[in-house]
Design an enzyme around this catalytic site. Structure first.
Site, PDB file in Angstrom:
ATOM      1  N   THR A 151       0.822  -1.197   0.000  1.00 26.21           N
ATOM      2  CA  THR A 151       0.000   0.000   0.000  1.00 26.21           C
ATOM      3  C   THR A 151       0.866   1.261   0.000  1.00 26.21           C
ATOM      4  O   THR A 151       2.008   1.222   0.430  1.00 26.21           O
ATOM      5  CB  THR A 151      -0.870  -0.068   1.268  1.00 26.21           C
ATOM      6  OG1 THR A 151      -1.728  -1.183   1.118  1.00 26.21           O
ATOM      7  CG2 THR A 151      -1.656   1.168   1.525  1.00 26.21           C
ATOM      8  N   ARG A 181     -13.218  -8.211  -1.511  1.00 25.97           N
ATOM      9  CA  ARG A 181     -12.541  -8.066  -0.208  1.00 25.97           C
ATOM     10  C   ARG A 181     -12.078  -6.618  -0.024  1.00 25.97           C
ATOM     11  O   ARG A 181     -11.539  -5.989  -0.925  1.00 25.97           O
ATOM     12  CB  ARG A 181     -11.354  -9.025  -0.156  1.00 25.97           C
ATOM     13  CG  ARG A 181     -10.514  -8.914   1.143  1.00 25.97           C
ATOM     14  CD  ARG A 181      -9.328  -7.990   0.956  1.00 25.97           C
ATOM     15  NE  ARG A 181      -8.491  -7.929   2.154  1.00 25.97           N
ATOM     16  CZ  ARG A 181      -7.506  -7.053   2.336  1.00 25.97           C
ATOM     17  NH1 ARG A 181      -7.230  -6.158   1.400  1.00 25.97           N
ATOM     18  NH2 ARG A 181      -6.799  -7.039   3.439  1.00 25.97           N
ATOM     19  N   GLY A 204      -9.803  -4.052   2.544  1.00 23.48           N
ATOM     20  CA  GLY A 204      -8.850  -3.997   3.653  1.00 23.48           C
ATOM     21  C   GLY A 204      -9.044  -2.746   4.497  1.00 23.48           C
ATOM     22  O   GLY A 204     -10.101  -2.110   4.489  1.00 23.48           O
ATOM     23  N   GLY A 206      -4.431  -5.902   6.565  1.00 23.31           N
ATOM     24  CA  GLY A 206      -5.558  -4.990   6.710  1.00 23.31           C
ATOM     25  C   GLY A 206      -6.601  -5.455   7.706  1.00 23.31           C
ATOM     26  O   GLY A 206      -7.141  -4.650   8.477  1.00 23.31           O
TER      27      GLY A 206
END
Ligand code: ASP
Length: 324
Positions: A188, A216, A218, A242
């Site tokens: 990230t 999904r 996070g 996450g």
């Protein structure tokens, strides 16, 4: 007093035996641009947005171009931004067509009455607002495609930077959310800043996990988890497992520990990471507080990061002790 910090993800690389020069150069270039903006009087929101745009457009990091792919081979991008001055915030999740998810997050904050948009609705808003649009293949790099193929073949979900951490291993190590025995890395990107007026801001953007289940989400776009800012305490942007950062409510807990317990930024972040560890997660954060302190802690072996503290210089580091 102006300050900033950026990150390009945390993970488990052996910093001393990995060639990170390209990453370091990119982080320095982007932090220097952020510093120049702050020196010229730009507001912290503009600065964190700009630095995250640059990180999204750099294929080395898991956000925007070069984001990791989900199980179906699609990029599903998450981003958030928050203004510490007034706690305005915007977040998007699962976008595939917004060229810069962080710009869309800011537009959600400033040009819609809402805080969070998802998937097709978020991409439609991007178009309605006239922000740059791309087809999903714009984000897909050859390296990410190979990572996905490898992860699929092994039936694992992989955190980013694992391949970059170990160029010999195509897809890094398996990751099971919440399983601390898993290795791998995180990719990230994020930025925090304090401008000359004392306003804080945070922004974070990610592709999430390689081979993640479609849909999904996070911690990155969850305000109070992976992204948070409040002028009375701190601005925080996270990277790591996450699920555990959400369960730890990382960003808001840093604010709470500083505000209600009177803790320092450093102590509040360290305790937050300890909670993430207790929950079985790893990673790190970048943070700046209202007094201009900077904290860039992590409990993985490395975190790509750059910051400008009280000395006014931009420092770049990957391992625990290799700042230049
Ligand atoms: N925190 C991100 C997520 O769980 C992953 C990362 O930091 O690379 O989506």
């Amino acid at each position: 007093m102006i300050r900033l910090a950026i990150h390009g993800g945390a993970g488990d690389l052996a910093a001393e035996s990995t060639d990170t020069r390209e990453y370091r150069a990119a982080l320095r270039r982007i932090a220097l641009e952020g510093r120049a903006m702050l020196q010229a009087g730009a507001g912290s929101l503009d600065v964190v947005e700009r630095m995250v745009v640059l990180l999204e457009e750099c294929p080395l990091f898991n956000a925007g171009v070069g984001a990791v792919l989900n199980r179906d081979g699609q990029p599903e991008l998450d981003a958030a931004i928050m203004s510490g001055n007034d706690r305005r915030c915007g977040a998007v999740t699962g976008v595939m067509r917004a060229k810069n998810p962080v710009r869309l997050a800011r537009a959600v904050m400033e040009r819609s009455p809402h805080v969070m948009f998802m998937g097709a609705g978020a991409d439609a808003l991007n178009r309605e607002l006239g922000l740059p649009e791309v087809t999903p293949d714009y984000f897909i790099t050859e390296e990410r495609f190979h990572q996905l193929k490898e992860a699929r073949a092994r039936g694992v979900i992989v955190l980013d930077h694992a391949a970059a951490f170990d160029p010999g291993a195509a897809a890094g190590k398996a990751f099971v959310p919440g399983d601390d025995s898993a290795g791998g890395g995180f990719g990230t990107v994020g930025a925090v800043a304090r401008d000359a007026l004392g306003h804080l801001a945070a922004a974070t953007s990610t592709g999430g996990l390689t081979n993640k289940h479609p849909g999904r989400i996070g911690d990155t776009p969850i305000i109070g988890a992976g992204t948070f800012a409040d002028d009375r305490s701190a601005a925080v942007s996270c990277t790591g497992t996450g699920e555990c950062f959400i369960r730890a409510q990382f960003g808001h807990e840093v604010h709470a520990r500083m505000s209600y317990c009177g803790w320092s930024l450093e102590r509040a972040c360290a305790e937050g990471l300890e909670e993430v560890r207790r929950l079985g997660g790893r990673g790190g954060c970048i943070a700046v507080d209202h007094e201009g302190h900077i904290a860039v802690p992590f409990n993985s072996t490395a975190m790509y990061r750059a910051w400008m503290g009280a000395d006014g210089n931009v420092h770049v580091a990957v391992g625990p002790d290799d700042a230049d």
